[in-house]
Design a protein around this motif. Sequence first.
Motif, PDB file in Angstrom:
ATOM      1  N   PHE A   1       0.844  -1.194   0.000  1.00  0.00           N
ATOM      2  CA  PHE A   1       0.000   0.000   0.000  1.00  0.00           C
ATOM      3  C   PHE A   1       0.884   1.251   0.000  1.00  0.00           C
ATOM      4  N   ASP A   2       0.753   2.064  -1.022  1.00  0.00           N
ATOM      5  CA  ASP A   2       1.428   3.361  -0.998  1.00  0.00           C
ATOM      6  C   ASP A   2       0.472   4.493  -1.359  1.00  0.00           C
ATOM      7  N   SER A   3      -0.812   4.154  -1.490  1.00  0.00           N
ATOM      8  CA  SER A   3      -1.847   5.138  -1.768  1.00  0.00           C
ATOM      9  C   SER A   3      -3.142   4.692  -1.105  1.00  0.00           C
ATOM     10  N   TYR A   4      -3.953   5.666  -0.679  1.00  0.00           N
ATOM     11  CA  TYR A   4      -5.244   5.318  -0.087  1.00  0.00           C
ATOM     12  C   TYR A   4      -6.175   4.692  -1.126  1.00  0.00           C
ATOM     13  N   TRP A   5      -5.954   4.988  -2.386  1.00  0.00           N
ATOM     14  CA  TRP A   5      -6.770   4.385  -3.435  1.00  0.00           C
ATOM     15  C   TRP A   5      -6.579   2.868  -3.491  1.00  0.00           C
ATOM     16  N   ASP A   6      -5.432   2.366  -2.991  1.00  0.00           N
ATOM     17  CA  ASP A   6      -5.181   0.925  -3.006  1.00  0.00           C
ATOM     18  C   ASP A   6      -6.216   0.156  -2.187  1.00  0.00           C
ATOM     19  N   PHE A   7      -6.796   0.817  -1.191  1.00  0.00           N
ATOM     20  CA  PHE A   7      -7.779   0.143  -0.345  1.00  0.00           C
ATOM     21  C   PHE A   7      -9.107  -0.088  -1.066  1.00  0.00           C
ATOM     22  N   LEU A   8      -9.269   0.540  -2.218  1.00  0.00           N
ATOM     23  CA  LEU A   8     -10.505   0.381  -2.985  1.00  0.00           C
ATOM     24  C   LEU A   8     -10.424  -0.743  -4.005  1.00  0.00           C
ATOM     25  N   GLU A   9      -9.295  -1.428  -4.030  1.00  0.00           N
ATOM     26  CA  GLU A   9      -9.178  -2.558  -4.951  1.00  0.00           C
ATOM     27  C   GLU A   9     -10.223  -3.630  -4.589  1.00  0.00           C
ATOM     28  N   PRO A  10     -10.799  -4.305  -5.577  1.00  0.00           N
ATOM     29  CA  PRO A  10     -11.874  -5.291  -5.335  1.00  0.00           C
ATOM     30  C   PRO A  10     -11.514  -6.366  -4.309  1.00  0.00           C
ATOM     31  N   LYS A  11     -10.238  -6.754  -4.228  1.00  0.00           N
ATOM     32  CA  LYS A  11      -9.876  -7.831  -3.304  1.00  0.00           C
ATOM     33  C   LYS A  11     -10.051  -7.457  -1.840  1.00  0.00           C
TER      34      LYS A  11
END
Length: 284
Positions: free
Chosen positions: A177-187
Amino acid sequence: MSDSIKEKFCSVLFTTGLILCFSLGLLRYANAGWKDEWEQTPKAAQHEGKLTFYSSSAYEQRFQYFQKKYPRIRVSSWPGLGSQNGARIMAERRAGKQLADLWINGIVTANRVLHRARIVDPIAPALILPEVLDQSRWWQGKHHYSDVEKKYIFVFQGNVHGGENAYNTRLIDPKQFDSYWDFLEPKWKGKILAFDPKQVSTVAHSLRFFYNNPKLGPKFVDRFLGQADLVYSRDNRQMVDWFRVGEFPLAFFIGGVEEAAQKSLPIRDFEPTSFKEGAFVGPT
């Protein structure tokens, strides 16, 4: 404990946190002779009763230290989230009980609940130590308050904050994780535990940071709250318990992680500075 003794202990404990003094009829103590006032305060308190504190769980060790240093003063503490302690104090007041002496907790409940109810007293008149009174020693050369009158809710420290998010070390490699957008990944859909944002809590600070961040903004907030299938809780201790046993790999708006990590539990806070959207400095 009498009001005169309680009010002086606002200054004795000033170095431990953001403090609210509750209806103690505070008086201004002259700086001259402060040593006599300082030395006499704990002596008198030993004969007069106990002190009751409401604080975040992070300050439990402070209370233990205080009790050890002053064993003849009975210390009663209520560690918990600001929203929980605020509700407790207001319930006590409605029942005609005035039990709280000092509050060391977040600024949201302090402003929206306690200050709005007009049940707190000014901080400055209770201060004794010259190094505390000397505002030139403080950041920006002044005392900082979060209330509009700049006198009731003292902000004594600033910490670097992000989303108050954490991970289970057995399930997550934080380097992915290097961005908060990573937490929105479907997995990650349905696998993120979060404190209920409808409650009065530090969630407000994190959401404000997300909303005002040009790299995140309303779009991120809408998607995070509306599409990530967050699992909500209103009990921070329950969150830590679920989190440590691996029911969820990720958690947002959670407190008490640092204390749990010190007990060798497999959970850690993300470093706010590890996300490219940055972080912010906030009170306590």
